[in-house]
Design a protein around this motif. Structure first.
Motif, PDB file in Angstrom:
ATOM      1  N   THR A  18       0.828  -1.208   0.000  1.00 21.28           N
ATOM      2  CA  THR A  18       0.000   0.000   0.000  1.00 21.28           C
ATOM      3  C   THR A  18       0.860   1.254   0.000  1.00 21.28           C
ATOM      4  O   THR A  18       0.592   2.210  -0.743  1.00 21.28           O
ATOM      5  N   ARG A  21       2.211   1.825  -3.434  1.00 19.73           N
ATOM      6  CA  ARG A  21       1.207   2.261  -4.416  1.00 19.73           C
ATOM      7  C   ARG A  21       1.003   3.775  -4.380  1.00 19.73           C
ATOM      8  O   ARG A  21       0.649   4.366  -5.404  1.00 19.73           O
ATOM      9  N   GLU A  22       1.195   4.395  -3.235  1.00 19.32           N
ATOM     10  CA  GLU A  22       0.898   5.815  -3.088  1.00 19.32           C
ATOM     11  C   GLU A  22       1.782   6.637  -4.022  1.00 19.32           C
ATOM     12  O   GLU A  22       3.008   6.470  -4.058  1.00 19.32           O
ATOM     13  N   ASP A  24       2.814   9.647  -3.953  1.00 18.88           N
ATOM     14  CA  ASP A  24       3.806  10.566  -3.385  1.00 18.88           C
ATOM     15  C   ASP A  24       4.920   9.859  -2.618  1.00 18.88           C
ATOM     16  O   ASP A  24       5.745  10.510  -1.974  1.00 18.88           O
ATOM     17  N   THR A  25       4.981   8.529  -2.693  1.00 21.84           N
ATOM     18  CA  THR A  25       6.090   7.803  -2.062  1.00 21.84           C
ATOM     19  C   THR A  25       7.377   8.106  -2.818  1.00 21.84           C
ATOM     20  O   THR A  25       7.427   8.008  -4.044  1.00 21.84           O
TER      21      THR A  25
END
Length: 210
Positions: A18, A21-22, A24-25
């Motif tokens: 998870t 998936r973001e 802004d990671t």
């Protein structure tokens, strides 16, 4: 392994996925998370390795103790994104022999184009794990496993981070004898052949090239 598709639903795997998936990671965090997930997935993909025993001396007595049987495992990375999974697995299994298959996807035909192929010797005697973060159309994965089989390998497993239903079906049609281990079976492919919801282009996010 008997199942064609295994989805690793361990809470740590799903939580880290998870975060990956973001949108802004950061690149640094994405690489770190991929390495951490690869260690957890490697535990699953090696679960049924053949074992034997050898006699050892503990501080208290002699015993017959379990060890992995046969030649060192072969780990084959589909360049370039496969290296992100490979690095973590090598931390767990540093003695593995390493091979590389270079494929890129023609953006018009979505078909794989080979540009590099270097595999270990004696592949017929090794458990072979082929790694690529994304099983999208399945075309590149099928082509890579074709090459691995031509080298003599027969005990092959495919490890990926995400898979699409279309990619799994393509692999099952071409290589029904190769189990797939993944962290998620996503919904579908879009018109460009990317996994949805997915996480974007794994190679670009890993290396900061986009």
């Amino acid at each position: 392994m008997t199942q064609h598709l295994t989805v690793v639903d361990h809470p740590l795997v799903q939580h880290k996925l998870t975060l990956m998936r973001e949108a802004d990671t950061s690149t640094n965090s994405f690489r770190r998370l991929l390495r951490e997930i690869s260690l957890l997935l490697a535990y699953e993909v090696t679960r049924e390795m053949e074992m034997t025993t050898k006699t050892i001396q503990t501080p208290l007595c002699e015993m017959d103790a379990p060890v992995i049987a046969g030649k060192k495992m072969a780990l084959v990375s589909i360049l370039r994104a496969g290296n992100g999974l490979m690095d973590g697995i090598l931390e767990l299994i540093p003695a593995a022999r390493v091979g590389f298959i270079g494929l890129y996807r023609d953006e018009e035909t979505l078909q794989p184009v080979e540009y590099y192929n270097k595999l270990p010797q004696n592949m017929e005697d090794r458990l072979t794990i082929v790694v690529d973060p994304m099983l999208a159309t399945g075309n590149s994965s099928v082509a890579a496993i074709d090459m691995v089989k031509k080298s003599g390998a027969t005990d092959i497993r495919f490890l990926c981070l995400l898979a699409s239903p279309e990619g799994v079906a393509r692999m099952k049609e071409a290589h029904p004898d190769v189990p797939i281990i993944t962290a998620s079976l996503d919904e579908r492919l879009n018109e460009q052949g990317y996994i949805v919801p997915g996480l974007g282009d794994a190679g670009d996010r890993m290396f900061g090239t986009k």
